[in-house]
Design an enzyme around this catalytic site. Structure first.
Site, short mmCIF file in Angstrom:
data_model
loop_
_atom_site.label_atom_id
_atom_site.label_comp_id
_atom_site.label_asym_id
_atom_site.label_seq_id
_atom_site.Cartn_x
_atom_site.Cartn_y
_atom_site.Cartn_z
N ASP A 67 0.83 -1.22 0.00
CA ASP A 67 0.00 0.00 0.00
C ASP A 67 0.87 1.26 0.00
O ASP A 67 0.72 2.13 0.87
CB ASP A 67 -0.93 0.05 1.22
CG ASP A 67 -1.81 -1.19 1.36
OD1 ASP A 67 -2.26 -1.70 0.32
OD2 ASP A 67 -2.03 -1.62 2.50
N GLU A 72 -11.25 -0.74 -2.88
CA GLU A 72 -10.58 0.03 -1.83
C GLU A 72 -9.43 0.82 -2.43
O GLU A 72 -9.33 0.94 -3.66
CB GLU A 72 -10.09 -0.90 -0.70
CG GLU A 72 -9.23 -2.05 -1.16
CD GLU A 72 -9.03 -3.10 -0.06
OE1 GLU A 72 -9.59 -2.99 1.04
OE2 GLU A 72 -8.27 -4.05 -0.32
N ALA A 81 -14.17 2.84 7.32
CA ALA A 81 -13.28 4.00 7.39
C ALA A 81 -11.81 3.58 7.30
O ALA A 81 -11.06 3.61 8.28
CB ALA A 81 -13.53 4.79 8.67
#
Ligand SMILES: *[C@@H]1O[C@H](CO)[C@@H](O)[C@H](O)[C@H]1NC(C)=O
Ligand SMILES: *[C@@H]1O[C@H](CO)[C@@H](O)[C@H](O)[C@H]1NC(C)=O
Length: 321
Positions: free
Chosen positions: A34, A199, A148
């Site tokens: 990521d 995502e 979240a």
């Protein structure tokens, strides 16, 4: 023609034939998950990724990477109630360097849970242990219809936005107060959804369009990862975003930018930035073992981004379309 001018002519030729070329393979410590990339005033690149305390790697040339340390070398205890353990992995940081300050949004959660939160941290040096805790930005529980996680700051003139979210009802947009970086409203706009997982969103402006990038499907499974990077565009930041076929991203539209190809498995978890050589895509992928850093230049000249794919494959070159 003497050698220097011949070389210059050949370079011009190569540049014009391959409109988009990569800066070469990445070397050194290139394992990251990521990833997010930012660059300080001195031209040093900071690459941050998912890990306990969040890993920081640096480079002077965007090619050769060295591990620097952790944002939070002693953990981030305020995230423990979301990660479910002391010093658990902190997910998907997002770094933006603005006027001498690193702004990093990051998330804390655990797999399959909506007990999740997004936080903000700042630093003026980028060094391990120099990072403030600016507090919570937004959180969810199982009573929400989104999650979240995976924040991404997008600055549009004087307006600041955070795109975030994954799975459930998909990607959301939140307005921020540009002086604090905190939410300026409680209302969220839905930007994109996809049944099998969505995502790692990013909004990126190029020309007159806002582009929304997401990762579809499954992360984190080595060469079984099915992550793939999708894109849509809109003339407004809050949508509606549509893919190349005109399908709304809120109706599971999304044009494939980069998926598994050759020996590159599950590219995703991406970030975008504009560097001296134009827009670049930063992501992780798997070959064997640890997730690896991929950086590709993007060509938006057709109105849709094209990732020149040779960068993570030293000996395979793909012509620009
Ligand atoms: C990469 O950077 C490290 C740290 O600065 C340096 O020691 C190493 O020689 C560099 N490697 C290359 C191939 O430039
Ligand atoms: C590229 O080719 C060289 C020379 O044949 C080889 O040593 C190297 O391992 C290759 N690199 C990749 C990434 O395949």
């Amino acid at each position: 023609m003497h050698w220097p001018s011949l070389t210059a002519a050949l370079l011009t030729l190569v540049t014009s034939v391959h409109a988009v070329v990569g800066p070469g393979v990445v070397t050194g410590d290139t394992s990251i998950h990521d990833p997010t990339l930012c660059k300080d005033n001195a031209g040093t690149y900071y690459l941050l990724g998912t890990a306990a305390g969040i890993d920081i790697k640096t480079s002077k040339d965007r090619t050769n990477w060295t591990y620097l340390g952790k944002m939070f070398p002693n953990g981030a205890s305020w995230t423990d109630k979301y990660t479910g353990k002391a010093n658990g992995d902190i997910w998907a940081p997002d770094c933006t360097y603005i006027n001498g300050v690193f702004w990093v949004y990051y998330s804390a959660s655990s797999f399959g849970s909506q007990n999740s939160a997004v936080f903000l941290s700042k630093s003026t040096t980028g060094q391990p242990g120099s990072w403030s805790n600016e507090g919570l930005i937004i959180s969810t529980t199982s009573s929400n219809d989104y999650n979240a996680i995976d924040p991404n700051l997008f600055i549009d003139g004087s307006n600041w936005y955070l795109s975030l979210g994954s799975w459930w009802t998909g990607i959301k947009l939140l307005s921020l107060n540009p002086s604090t970086g905190k939410a300026s409203s409680t209302s969220l706009t839905s930007l994109a959804s996809h049944n099998n997982g969505i995502e790692a969103s990013n909004i990126f402006k190029y020309g007159s369009y806002y582009y929304l990038f997401t990762s579809w499907d499954q992360c984190c499974n080595g060469v079984s990862s099915t992550y793939n990077i999708r894109v849509g565009r809109s003339s407004k930041v809050n949508g509606p975003y549509v893919d190349k076929s005109g399908v709304a991203l809120t109706s599971a539209g999304g044009t494939l930018l980069l998926g598994t190809h050759d020996k590159i498995y599950g590219p995703g978890g991406q970030d975008l930035m504009t560097d001296g050589d134009g827009p670049i895509l930063i992501y992780h992928y798997y070959t064997t073992g640890l997730p690896q850093l991929g950086i590709n230049r993007l060509d938006f000249s057709s109105g849709w981004p094209y990732a020149y794919r040779s960068l993570c494959e030293a000996n395979i070159s793909y012509p620009a379309p």
